[in-house]
Design an enzyme around this catalytic site. Structure first.
Site, PDB file in Angstrom:
ATOM      1  N   ASP A  76       0.850  -1.185   0.000  1.00 50.80           N
ATOM      2  CA  ASP A  76       0.000   0.000   0.000  1.00 50.80           C
ATOM      3  C   ASP A  76       0.885   1.234   0.000  1.00 50.80           C
ATOM      4  OD1 ASP A  76      -2.427  -1.354   0.010  1.00 50.80           O
ATOM      5  OD2 ASP A  76      -2.556  -1.389   2.196  1.00 50.80           O
ATOM      6  N   ASP A  84      -6.871  -1.283  -4.872  1.00 48.41           N
ATOM      7  CA  ASP A  84      -8.014  -1.058  -3.983  1.00 48.41           C
ATOM      8  C   ASP A  84      -8.964  -0.025  -4.579  1.00 48.41           C
ATOM      9  OD1 ASP A  84      -6.800  -2.799  -2.175  1.00 48.41           O
ATOM     10  OD2 ASP A  84      -5.967  -1.176  -0.955  1.00 48.41           O
TER      11      ASP A  84
END
Length: 176
Positions: free
Chosen positions: A118, A136
């Site tokens: 991330d 995402d």
């Protein structure tokens, strides 16, 4: 055939963009290091490398293997469903490609690194701080587009039914 081409292009572009961005992050940022691409937006937006063993946006961090299996099942279900999508449903093709491409991007991370990388860090001081990735965001955008396409399709069908009912009613009134 066109809907499948759109799906595959959307899927591939999503997964490739996600993996390219994550490759840049791995090459340029140490774990938990931050970079402000637009200094005026820091700390509201920055890039911060982190690892995520859970679901999208860091949900359930101890269930990584479960999410790998769930992602594969969702991909299979979406592909199964996609067979019944109308040939002219381009928005559905793009949307499903975004969802599958995002899932593929995160699956690739889990297989290659044992966790998802991330780096997109949004923060509203004293309210929220979240680190996610392009995959995402593609999944969320894809789901929103699927919902929107379904809503628009239903509105068109309702309008078409009403127009048909009106023309039938007008035809009945015209007959003596």
């Amino acid at each position: 055939m066109r809907k499948w081409i759109i799906l595959v292009c959307s899927l591939c572009l999503t997964a490739l963009a996600d993996q390219a961005a994550k490759g840049w992050v791995i090459s340029n940022l140490a774990l938990y290091e931050s970079f402000q691409p637009v200094p005026a937006l820091a700390p509201l937006f920055q890039l911060t490398r982190s690892s995520n063993t859970g679901a999208a946006f860091g949900i359930l961090p101890m269930a990584g293997d479960v999410f790998l299996v769930v992602a594969l099942l969702i991909i299979a279900g979406l592909l199964w469903h996609f067979r019944s999508v109308a040939a002219d449903a381009r928005l559905d093709s793009v949307a499903i490609g975004l969802v599958i491409g995002g899932a593929v991007g995160n699956i690739a991370d889990r297989i290659q690194h044992g966790h998802v990388i991330d780096f997109i860090h949004y923060q509203i001081p004293n309210l929220i701080s979240n680190v996610s990735n392009l995959a995402d965001h593609a999944i969320v955008l894809g789901v929103l587009l699927i919902i929107a396409a379904s809503f628009w399709r239903e509105r068109r069908a309702t309008a078409s039914r009403k127009a048909g009912d009106a023309s039938i009613g007008a035809g009945l009134r015209a007959d003596p």
